[in-house]
Design an enzyme around this catalytic site. Sequence first.
Site, PDB file in Angstrom:
ATOM      1  CD  GLU A 121      -2.785   0.505   2.369  1.00  0.00           C
ATOM      2  OE1 GLU A 121      -2.732  -0.459   3.120  1.00  0.00           O
ATOM      3  OE2 GLU A 121      -3.767   1.359   2.821  1.00  0.00           O
TER       4      GLU A 121
ATOM      5  CE  LYS B 202       3.863   0.394   5.417  1.00  0.00           C
ATOM      6  NZ  LYS B 202       2.432  -0.052   4.599  1.00  0.00           N
TER       7      LYS B 202
ATOM      8  NE  ARG C  72       4.603  -8.575  10.847  1.00  0.00           N
ATOM      9  CZ  ARG C  72       4.039  -8.021   9.899  1.00  0.00           C
ATOM     10  NH1 ARG C  72       2.935  -8.356   9.397  1.00  0.00           N
ATOM     11  NH2 ARG C  72       4.131  -6.747   9.618  1.00  0.00           N
TER      12      ARG C  72
END
Length: 594
Positions: free
Chosen positions: A61, A306, A296
Amino acid sequence: MTAPVDSQPKPSSNFLRQIVERDLADGTYAQRRFAGSPGDAAHHAAGPLDPAKVRTRFPPEPNGYLHIGHAKSITLNFGLAAEYGGVCHLRFDDTNPEKEEQEYVDSILDAVTWLGYGWESNGTSHLYHASNYFDFMYRAAEALIDAGLAYVDEQTPEQMRANRGDFGHAGTDSPFRSRTPAENLARFREMRAGALPDGAAVLRAKLDMASPNINLRDPALYRIKHAEHHNTGNAWCIYPMYAYAHPIEDALEGITHSICTLEFEDQRPWYDWLLDTLCTLGLLAQPRPHQYEFARLNVTYVITSKRRLRQLVDEQIVDGWDDPRMPTIVGLRRRGYTPEAIRLMCERAGTSKAGGWTDYASLDIALREDLEGKAPRAMAVIDPIKLKLTNFGELFGGDDRLEPCHAPANPHRPELAPRAFHLGRELWIERDDFAEVPAKGFFRLYPGNRVRLKYGFVVECTGCEKDASGAVIAVTATVVPDTRSGTPGADAVKVKGTITWLAVADALPAELRLYDRLFTEAQPDAGGKDFKAALNRASKRVVHGYIEPSLANAQPDEKFQFERHGYFVADRVDHAAARPVLNRIAGLKDSWGK
Ligand code: ATP
Ligand code: MG
């Protein structure tokens, strides 16, 4: 597809490779057609058999800078495609009507390229934008409504939440669930036409409000959002939900293996239901993509959220997204980590279903392995003090004389021209290479002791000079004749210590930025704890030292191994020949916390 370069690690197997190999052996995707661009079943049916054996994708994104965790996803997806004769798509997942941040888009393109990958293959660019699929997504939604598989729900968000139930309790059917397809279609078209305000209604799939998997309790497909989109402008005031959009994006692009992180595992039944249903309705083609989840990448001593990284930037705890202490790709790059090292580290971190932590040190280990044979060697003095060789003029024919010295550019690369520098009467040495009163086991300069000046001569310390306060301002020594390195006389005098040095006459002044870990705790934000409490206050130290004259033409991004001090890089932003600025990437061995 750009093939990953030289030091690409030899892959060890993992469950994803096994899945791909199984699908290749079974011919699962062998009859799949690909029309050269994304599209629905009819579009691809008209195309040739896909020359790509597998298709993967990296779907960021564009709402922030990529970090080390994304590097794992990039190396995994682009790596698998390259290994198995496939293609990896770079897809901007821009289905949120957020203002396009061109800055993020550019930095993502740059990061993927820098890591050594590309999205061009078979003469086609596989760079896609999910927002280009809005028309299809809408058509698919109407098809689901027609089939009685979706309805417009006008409960309030609170009612919807309450009626969803929870782990222990089945949900409750919405009173709007029994609307007819015709009613739903009319209402959905009103949503699309802008007749309803934000939040007034959502389109939901009609699955099972009692499903033990909460994701299957009539998930939302579309919401109303009167907002301009960077790509589609004001064409839409309803936007697809991520869970609806993502599987469709994969299918339109002919993805075979859709790899994501473990938190999407519970979404897989929905992913499968949606794509199978749209295939049955004739909108998409089988064989359709399948989703696989892996754990992850978590790296110790860094944070990868983020939102928290943004906090570090906004609160000026670091000097920007590309601060060399940041785990962002731009930060790692500026710090001097190489794409080869990052790829090696990601490969070694493994790909599995079991989570875990990868030690930050593994990145430094990979860096050393990459640079050991590549980076030119040089000497640098980080904390300089003068060493005066009092008999220099006598031995070499004058106090102003400069005596040429040489050293290998890199011991692994004998073909390279040696470095050249000079020995003079005055040198810079490290302050801690001198002790007026030596501690036990100190073998460097102290009055009466002999050490070797690396690539130079043996010197004998005679004392030091002090200022009025008693602080040592210079060390004095005499050169022991006939002890030049590389000459027969060199071995005649045995010494226990060797020190690095630079001549005052030809050393280049340099700003040296000594970076360390940003956090003192291995898992600074684990369990939602306040990561700022674990900030390492000494994570950046700027000193003014000296570097060897062989670095006079150092270019930004060029890496060196400073003997004894570790790996450094000429800062890609601030370095200039007239004003050298170098960042310490990593030490020669892992000494952190020791
Ligand atoms: P963040 O949690 O930092 O905001 P994100 O997952 O929201 O990251 P996206 O841009 O959506 O960011 O991520 C693009 C891809 O990178 C996704 O497929 C995501 O699963 C993957 N990814 C993100 N973080 C990691 C990680 N730590 N390890 C492996 N893959 C990751
Ligand atoms: Mg995300």
